[in-house]
Design a protein around this motif. Structure first.
Motif, PDB file in Angstrom:
ATOM      1  N   PHE A 115       0.855  -1.185   0.000  1.00  0.00           N
ATOM      2  CA  PHE A 115       0.000   0.000   0.000  1.00  0.00           C
ATOM      3  C   PHE A 115       0.891   1.235   0.000  1.00  0.00           C
ATOM      4  CE2 PHE A 115      -2.103   3.395   2.450  1.00  0.00           C
ATOM      5  CZ  PHE A 115      -3.227   3.582   1.664  1.00  0.00           C
ATOM      6  N   THR A 116       0.571   2.207  -0.846  1.00  0.00           N
ATOM      7  CA  THR A 116       1.335   3.452  -0.897  1.00  0.00           C
ATOM      8  C   THR A 116       0.718   4.457   0.071  1.00  0.00           C
ATOM      9  OG1 THR A 116       1.922   3.055  -3.193  1.00  0.00           O
ATOM     10  CG2 THR A 116       2.173   5.301  -2.384  1.00  0.00           C
ATOM     11  N   TRP A 117       1.455   4.756   1.122  1.00  0.00           N
ATOM     12  CA  TRP A 117       0.975   5.683   2.141  1.00  0.00           C
ATOM     13  C   TRP A 117       1.116   7.126   1.681  1.00  0.00           C
ATOM     14  CZ3 TRP A 117      -1.213   5.274   6.937  1.00  0.00           C
ATOM     15  CH2 TRP A 117      -1.417   3.979   7.391  1.00  0.00           C
ATOM     16  N   PRO A 118       0.129   7.966   1.986  1.00  0.00           N
ATOM     17  CA  PRO A 118       0.310   9.402   1.774  1.00  0.00           C
ATOM     18  C   PRO A 118       1.246   9.922   2.865  1.00  0.00           C
ATOM     19  CG  PRO A 118      -1.905   8.942   2.636  1.00  0.00           C
ATOM     20  CD  PRO A 118      -1.213   7.629   2.464  1.00  0.00           C
ATOM     21  N   LEU A 119       2.424  10.339   2.464  1.00  0.00           N
ATOM     22  CA  LEU A 119       3.447  10.737   3.426  1.00  0.00           C
ATOM     23  C   LEU A 119       3.191  12.134   3.977  1.00  0.00           C
ATOM     24  CD1 LEU A 119       6.575   9.356   1.541  1.00  0.00           C
ATOM     25  CD2 LEU A 119       5.266   8.266   3.374  1.00  0.00           C
ATOM     26  N   PRO A 120       3.553  12.345   5.240  1.00  0.00           N
ATOM     27  CA  PRO A 120       3.365  13.677   5.823  1.00  0.00           C
ATOM     28  C   PRO A 120       4.323  14.685   5.203  1.00  0.00           C
ATOM     29  CG  PRO A 120       4.527  12.231   7.349  1.00  0.00           C
ATOM     30  CD  PRO A 120       4.154  11.400   6.162  1.00  0.00           C
ATOM     31  N   ASP A 121       3.844  15.907   5.058  1.00  0.00           N
ATOM     32  CA  ASP A 121       4.654  16.988   4.501  1.00  0.00           C
ATOM     33  C   ASP A 121       4.265  18.266   5.221  1.00  0.00           C
ATOM     34  OD1 ASP A 121       6.415  18.354   2.824  1.00  0.00           O
ATOM     35  OD2 ASP A 121       4.836  18.754   1.355  1.00  0.00           O
ATOM     36  N   ASP A 122       5.136  18.769   6.070  1.00  0.00           N
ATOM     37  CA  ASP A 122       4.836  19.960   6.874  1.00  0.00           C
ATOM     38  C   ASP A 122       3.588  19.775   7.725  1.00  0.00           C
ATOM     39  OD1 ASP A 122       7.043  21.349   5.907  1.00  0.00           O
ATOM     40  OD2 ASP A 122       5.939  22.077   4.164  1.00  0.00           O
ATOM     41  N   GLY A 123       3.460  18.623   8.335  1.00  0.00           N
ATOM     42  CA  GLY A 123       2.317  18.312   9.189  1.00  0.00           C
ATOM     43  C   GLY A 123       1.834  16.904   8.912  1.00  0.00           C
ATOM     44  N   PRO A 124       0.839  16.445   9.669  1.00  0.00           N
ATOM     45  CA  PRO A 124       0.348  15.079   9.501  1.00  0.00           C
ATOM     46  C   PRO A 124      -0.189  14.814   8.100  1.00  0.00           C
ATOM     47  CG  PRO A 124      -0.514  16.051  11.514  1.00  0.00           C
ATOM     48  CD  PRO A 124       0.163  17.147  10.739  1.00  0.00           C
ATOM     49  N   GLY A 125      -0.051  13.550   7.665  1.00  0.00           N
ATOM     50  CA  GLY A 125      -0.626  13.141   6.391  1.00  0.00           C
ATOM     51  C   GLY A 125      -2.130  12.950   6.537  1.00  0.00           C
ATOM     52  N   PRO A 126      -2.831  12.688   5.433  1.00  0.00           N
ATOM     53  CA  PRO A 126      -4.269  12.456   5.503  1.00  0.00           C
ATOM     54  C   PRO A 126      -4.597  11.111   6.169  1.00  0.00           C
ATOM     55  CG  PRO A 126      -3.476  12.173   3.257  1.00  0.00           C
ATOM     56  CD  PRO A 126      -2.312  12.655   4.067  1.00  0.00           C
ATOM     57  N   LYS A 159       1.779  -6.438  17.776  1.00  0.00           N
ATOM     58  CA  LYS A 159       1.333  -5.296  16.973  1.00  0.00           C
ATOM     59  C   LYS A 159       0.004  -4.785  17.494  1.00  0.00           C
ATOM     60  CE  LYS A 159      -0.479  -8.656  13.829  1.00  0.00           C
ATOM     61  NZ  LYS A 159       0.310  -9.660  13.185  1.00  0.00           N
ATOM     62  N   ILE A 160      -0.417  -3.681  16.924  1.00  0.00           N
ATOM     63  CA  ILE A 160      -1.749  -3.139  17.167  1.00  0.00           C
ATOM     64  C   ILE A 160      -2.357  -2.834  15.802  1.00  0.00           C
ATOM     65  CG2 ILE A 160      -0.865  -0.783  17.471  1.00  0.00           C
ATOM     66  CD1 ILE A 160      -3.158  -0.509  19.619  1.00  0.00           C
ATOM     67  N   VAL A 161      -3.659  -3.076  15.676  1.00  0.00           N
ATOM     68  CA  VAL A 161      -4.349  -2.867  14.405  1.00  0.00           C
ATOM     69  C   VAL A 161      -5.518  -1.932  14.661  1.00  0.00           C
ATOM     70  CG1 VAL A 161      -5.490  -3.995  12.463  1.00  0.00           C
ATOM     71  CG2 VAL A 161      -3.749  -5.229  13.750  1.00  0.00           C
ATOM     72  N   ALA A 162      -5.646  -0.901  13.839  1.00  0.00           N
ATOM     73  CA  ALA A 162      -6.705   0.089  14.022  1.00  0.00           C
ATOM     74  C   ALA A 162      -7.396   0.378  12.688  1.00  0.00           C
ATOM     75  CB  ALA A 162      -6.126   1.368  14.607  1.00  0.00           C
ATOM     76  N   PRO A 163      -8.624   0.922  12.739  1.00  0.00           N
ATOM     77  CA  PRO A 163      -9.365   1.185  11.507  1.00  0.00           C
ATOM     78  C   PRO A 163      -9.017   2.503  10.817  1.00  0.00           C
ATOM     79  CG  PRO A 163     -10.734   1.679  13.398  1.00  0.00           C
ATOM     80  CD  PRO A 163      -9.446   1.115  13.927  1.00  0.00           C
ATOM     81  N   ARG A 164      -8.394   3.408  11.552  1.00  0.00           N
ATOM     82  CA  ARG A 164      -8.126   4.732  10.974  1.00  0.00           C
ATOM     83  C   ARG A 164      -6.796   5.236  11.498  1.00  0.00           C
ATOM     84  NH1 ARG A 164     -10.701  10.467  11.086  1.00  0.00           N
ATOM     85  NH2 ARG A 164     -10.817  10.780   8.842  1.00  0.00           N
ATOM     86  N   ASP A 165      -5.917   5.617  10.580  1.00  0.00           N
ATOM     87  CA  ASP A 165      -4.582   6.039  10.968  1.00  0.00           C
ATOM     88  C   ASP A 165      -4.072   7.111  10.016  1.00  0.00           C
ATOM     89  OD1 ASP A 165      -5.203   3.285  11.636  1.00  0.00           O
ATOM     90  OD2 ASP A 165      -3.203   3.117  12.410  1.00  0.00           O
ATOM     91  N   ARG A 166      -3.071   7.833  10.482  1.00  0.00           N
ATOM     92  CA  ARG A 166      -2.371   8.775   9.608  1.00  0.00           C
ATOM     93  C   ARG A 166      -0.927   8.888  10.080  1.00  0.00           C
ATOM     94  NH1 ARG A 166      -4.574  14.814  11.199  1.00  0.00           N
ATOM     95  NH2 ARG A 166      -4.191  14.648  13.433  1.00  0.00           N
ATOM     96  N   LEU A 167      -0.049   9.045   9.137  1.00  0.00           N
ATOM     97  CA  LEU A 167       1.360   9.236   9.455  1.00  0.00           C
ATOM     98  C   LEU A 167       1.555  10.663   9.955  1.00  0.00           C
ATOM     99  CD1 LEU A 167       3.036   7.536   6.356  1.00  0.00           C
ATOM    100  CD2 LEU A 167       2.635   6.547   8.629  1.00  0.00           C
ATOM    101  N   LEU A 168       2.258  10.795  11.062  1.00  0.00           N
ATOM    102  CA  LEU A 168       2.503  12.125  11.618  1.00  0.00           C
ATOM    103  C   LEU A 168       3.835  12.703  11.155  1.00  0.00           C
ATOM    104  CD1 LEU A 168       1.280  11.598  15.281  1.00  0.00           C
ATOM    105  CD2 LEU A 168       0.074  12.685  13.367  1.00  0.00           C
ATOM    106  N   ARG A 169       4.889  11.877  11.204  1.00  0.00           N
ATOM    107  CA  ARG A 169       6.204  12.370  10.812  1.00  0.00           C
ATOM    108  C   ARG A 169       7.148  11.199  10.622  1.00  0.00           C
ATOM    109  NH1 ARG A 169      10.124  12.543  14.977  1.00  0.00           N
ATOM    110  NH2 ARG A 169       9.275  11.750  16.926  1.00  0.00           N
ATOM    111  N   ARG A 170       8.158  11.420   9.802  1.00  0.00           N
ATOM    112  CA  ARG A 170       9.220  10.434   9.636  1.00  0.00           C
ATOM    113  C   ARG A 170      10.200  10.637  10.780  1.00  0.00           C
ATOM    114  NH1 ARG A 170      14.154   9.206   7.730  1.00  0.00           N
ATOM    115  NH2 ARG A 170      14.360   7.317   6.498  1.00  0.00           N
ATOM    116  N   ILE A 171      10.673   9.561  11.357  1.00  0.00           N
ATOM    117  CA  ILE A 171      11.645   9.641  12.432  1.00  0.00           C
ATOM    118  C   ILE A 171      13.028   9.590  11.798  1.00  0.00           C
ATOM    119  CG2 ILE A 171      12.519   8.531  14.520  1.00  0.00           C
ATOM    120  CD1 ILE A 171       9.600   7.638  15.014  1.00  0.00           C
ATOM    121  N   ASP A 172      13.619  10.760  11.638  1.00  0.00           N
ATOM    122  CA  ASP A 172      14.889  10.893  10.925  1.00  0.00           C
ATOM    123  C   ASP A 172      16.053  10.220  11.632  1.00  0.00           C
ATOM    124  OD1 ASP A 172      13.733  12.342   8.826  1.00  0.00           O
ATOM    125  OD2 ASP A 172      13.909  14.210   9.949  1.00  0.00           O
TER     126      ASP A 172
END
Length: 96
Positions: free
Chosen positions: A18-29, A73-86
């Motif tokens: 799955f291609t995740w919408p990556l965060p850019d200057d804030g959380p992703g969708p 692991k944990i599995v949830a119905p709704r998630d969004r990427l907040l930030r990449r951990i550099d």
């Protein structure tokens, strides 16, 4: 709930591709999926799960909705990427 997710460098999920919408200057969708561990839903790691799921790129992920906790692991119905951990980069991964 805040958790973690390993992705490939291009933002795709390691197992589902799955291609995740990556965060850019804030959380992703937000991304939505039904919850059935190991079959569907958005799988993420708690801090204690991280060594079991090591990958190339590490993201902080926000989980929303009624999730299910499993042993590794944990599995949830709704998630969004907040930030990449550099701090998790090739050098750190290789040292680990």
């Amino acid at each position: 709930m805040i958790a973690y997710k390993f992705l490939r460098p291009d933002g795709t999920s390691v197992f589902t591709r799955f291609t995740w919408p990556l965060p850019d200057d804030g959380p992703g969708p937000w991304v939505d999926a039904g919850v059935e561990p190991c079959r569907s839903g958005i799988h993420a790691c708690r801090r204690s799960d991280l060594p079991l799921w090591l990958g190339r790129s590490l993201y902080e992920i926000e989980l929303e909705g009624e999730g299910r906790e499993a042993a590794t692991k944990i599995v949830a119905p709704r998630d969004r990427l907040l930030r990449r951990i550099d701090a998790w980069d090739e050098s750190t991964r290789d040292e680990y």
